[in-house]
Design a protein around this motif. Structure first.
Motif, PDB file in Angstrom:
ATOM      1  N   GLN A  73       0.853  -1.179   0.000  1.00 14.10           N
ATOM      2  CA  GLN A  73       0.000   0.000   0.000  1.00 14.10           C
ATOM      3  C   GLN A  73       0.895   1.237   0.000  1.00 14.10           C
ATOM      4  N   MET A  74       0.575   2.230  -0.820  1.00 13.95           N
ATOM      5  CA  MET A  74       1.458   3.389  -0.981  1.00 13.95           C
ATOM      6  C   MET A  74       1.720   4.104   0.338  1.00 13.95           C
ATOM      7  N   THR A  75       0.699   4.282   1.147  1.00 14.65           N
ATOM      8  CA  THR A  75       0.897   5.031   2.396  1.00 14.65           C
ATOM      9  C   THR A  75       1.861   4.300   3.330  1.00 14.65           C
ATOM     10  N   SER A  76       1.745   2.985   3.425  1.00 15.51           N
ATOM     11  CA  SER A  76       2.656   2.216   4.276  1.00 15.51           C
ATOM     12  C   SER A  76       4.072   2.238   3.719  1.00 15.51           C
ATOM     13  N   ALA A  77       4.198   2.025   2.418  1.00 17.55           N
ATOM     14  CA  ALA A  77       5.521   1.984   1.795  1.00 17.55           C
ATOM     15  C   ALA A  77       6.229   3.334   1.919  1.00 17.55           C
ATOM     16  N   LEU A  78       5.496   4.428   1.721  1.00 19.89           N
ATOM     17  CA  LEU A  78       6.118   5.748   1.825  1.00 19.89           C
ATOM     18  C   LEU A  78       6.467   6.089   3.271  1.00 19.89           C
ATOM     19  N   SER A  79       5.665   5.651   4.214  1.00 16.80           N
ATOM     20  CA  SER A  79       5.967   5.899   5.620  1.00 16.80           C
ATOM     21  C   SER A  79       7.244   5.170   6.038  1.00 16.80           C
ATOM     22  N   THR A 113      13.167  15.197   2.636  1.00 15.91           N
ATOM     23  CA  THR A 113      12.701  16.584   2.647  1.00 15.91           C
ATOM     24  C   THR A 113      11.287  16.693   2.082  1.00 15.91           C
ATOM     25  N   LEU A 114      11.057  16.085   0.932  1.00 14.52           N
ATOM     26  CA  LEU A 114       9.729  16.170   0.305  1.00 14.52           C
ATOM     27  C   LEU A 114       8.666  15.448   1.131  1.00 14.52           C
ATOM     28  N   ALA A 115       9.013  14.287   1.676  1.00 17.13           N
ATOM     29  CA  ALA A 115       8.060  13.571   2.526  1.00 17.13           C
ATOM     30  C   ALA A 115       7.808  14.354   3.811  1.00 17.13           C
ATOM     31  N   GLY A 164      -4.864  17.139   3.092  1.00 13.12           N
ATOM     32  CA  GLY A 164      -4.384  15.980   2.344  1.00 13.12           C
ATOM     33  C   GLY A 164      -4.678  14.632   2.936  1.00 13.12           C
ATOM     34  N   TYR A 165      -5.663  14.531   3.806  1.00 15.63           N
ATOM     35  CA  TYR A 165      -5.971  13.240   4.412  1.00 15.63           C
ATOM     36  C   TYR A 165      -6.855  12.344   3.547  1.00 15.63           C
ATOM     37  N   ASP A 166      -7.563  12.920   2.590  1.00 14.00           N
ATOM     38  CA  ASP A 166      -8.433  12.073   1.772  1.00 14.00           C
ATOM     39  C   ASP A 166      -7.569  11.199   0.859  1.00 14.00           C
ATOM     40  N   ILE A 167      -8.076  10.046   0.526  1.00 16.18           N
ATOM     41  CA  ILE A 167      -7.295   9.032  -0.182  1.00 16.18           C
ATOM     42  C   ILE A 167      -6.768   9.526  -1.535  1.00 16.18           C
ATOM     43  N   PRO A 168      -7.567  10.167  -2.385  1.00 18.74           N
ATOM     44  CA  PRO A 168      -7.004  10.631  -3.660  1.00 18.74           C
ATOM     45  C   PRO A 168      -5.842  11.611  -3.475  1.00 18.74           C
ATOM     46  N   THR A 169      -5.960  12.532  -2.527  1.00 21.58           N
ATOM     47  CA  THR A 169      -4.884  13.495  -2.283  1.00 21.58           C
ATOM     48  C   THR A 169      -3.662  12.796  -1.694  1.00 21.58           C
ATOM     49  N   THR A 170      -3.891  11.821  -0.834  1.00 21.35           N
ATOM     50  CA  THR A 170      -2.775  11.074  -0.253  1.00 21.35           C
ATOM     51  C   THR A 170      -1.969  10.373  -1.340  1.00 21.35           C
ATOM     52  N   TYR A 171      -2.646   9.740  -2.265  1.00 22.40           N
ATOM     53  CA  TYR A 171      -1.947   9.052  -3.353  1.00 22.40           C
ATOM     54  C   TYR A 171      -1.291  10.040  -4.320  1.00 22.40           C
ATOM     55  N   ARG A 172      -1.968  11.147  -4.583  1.00 22.18           N
ATOM     56  CA  ARG A 172      -1.405  12.157  -5.479  1.00 22.18           C
ATOM     57  C   ARG A 172      -0.135  12.764  -4.887  1.00 22.18           C
ATOM     58  N   THR A 173      -0.158  13.113  -3.607  1.00 22.42           N
ATOM     59  CA  THR A 173       1.031  13.680  -2.982  1.00 22.42           C
ATOM     60  C   THR A 173       2.130  12.630  -2.828  1.00 22.42           C
ATOM     61  N   ALA A 192       3.755  12.508  -6.110  1.00 24.14           N
ATOM     62  CA  ALA A 192       4.527  13.744  -6.286  1.00 24.14           C
ATOM     63  C   ALA A 192       5.846  13.668  -5.520  1.00 24.14           C
ATOM     64  N   VAL A 193       5.842  13.070  -4.344  1.00 20.06           N
ATOM     65  CA  VAL A 193       7.082  12.909  -3.577  1.00 20.06           C
ATOM     66  C   VAL A 193       8.050  12.006  -4.335  1.00 20.06           C
ATOM     67  N   LEU A 194       7.560  10.906  -4.884  1.00 20.19           N
ATOM     68  CA  LEU A 194       8.430   9.977  -5.615  1.00 20.19           C
ATOM     69  C   LEU A 194       8.988  10.616  -6.890  1.00 20.19           C
ATOM     70  N   ILE A 195       8.127  11.270  -7.652  1.00 13.41           N
ATOM     71  CA  ILE A 195       8.576  11.913  -8.896  1.00 13.41           C
ATOM     72  C   ILE A 195       9.511  13.073  -8.568  1.00 13.41           C
ATOM     73  N   GLY A 196       9.154  13.864  -7.556  1.00 18.03           N
ATOM     74  CA  GLY A 196       9.999  14.979  -7.152  1.00 18.03           C
ATOM     75  C   GLY A 196      11.380  14.520  -6.695  1.00 18.03           C
ATOM     76  N   THR A 197      11.432  13.412  -5.983  1.00 17.94           N
ATOM     77  CA  THR A 197      12.719  12.862  -5.548  1.00 17.94           C
ATOM     78  C   THR A 197      13.579  12.503  -6.742  1.00 17.94           C
ATOM     79  N   ALA A 198      13.003  11.817  -7.710  1.00 15.69           N
ATOM     80  CA  ALA A 198      13.772  11.410  -8.895  1.00 15.69           C
ATOM     81  C   ALA A 198      14.251  12.629  -9.678  1.00 15.69           C
TER      82      ALA A 198
END
Length: 147
Positions: free
Chosen positions: A37-43, A101-103, A115-124, A127-133
């Motif tokens: 799950q994206m939220t767990s993996a990013l955390s 930094t981005l996270a 940003g707590y709603d699921i679509p915004t959580t996944y979008r951000t 954005a953190v992953l793309i911004g990092t790259a």
């Protein structure tokens, strides 16, 4: 004779402020969470990037101490950091620094209540992953062009 079924029960016993005993629940462990799950993996990645970033600061302190110690010590550190393994290490630290930094900015937005709603959580998260790259590549391009 003890009535405990499990040794972990000893850590679950506590007392309320009035002194009455209370049985605390066990915290959920890694088996409870879906690691894909994206939220767990990013955390988890945010925590790991903090450790890598700290290791990068240790390397920077090593470099500074070597610079203060003299030409021989500084030359050895420069040789290592200029090697293939050293450059990979520095690229990894750069990526970890940008990711952390981005996270962290994302977490600050959550602290603000946005940003707590699921679509915004996944979008951000994306954005953190793309911004990092992007920022890691831009940082290394700037370094290579100025070298």
């Amino acid at each position: 004779m003890s009535t405990m079924q499990d040794n972990r029960e000893a850590t679950m016993i506590g007392r309320r402020s009035d002194g009455t005993p209370v049985k605390r629940p066990l915290s959920p462990h890694l088996q409870v969470y879906d690691m894909m799950q994206m939220t767990s993996a990013l955390s988890i990645s945010h925590r790991i990037s903090g450790v890598v970033w700290t290791a990068g600061v240790v390397v920077m302190v090593w470099w500074l101490v070597a610079a203060a110690s003299g030409a021989a010590a500084f030359g050895q550190v420069q040789w290592f950091l200029g090697s293939f393994l050293g450059i990979l290490l520095l690229m990894g630290v750069t990526a970890a620094a940008w990711y952390h930094t981005l996270a962290g900015i994302r977490h600050l937005a959550w602290d603000y209540g946005w940003g707590y709603d699921i679509p915004t959580t996944y979008r951000t998260g994306r954005a953190v992953l793309i911004g990092t790259a992007v920022l890691t590549v831009l940082t290394w391009l700037a370094l290579l062009l100025s070298w």
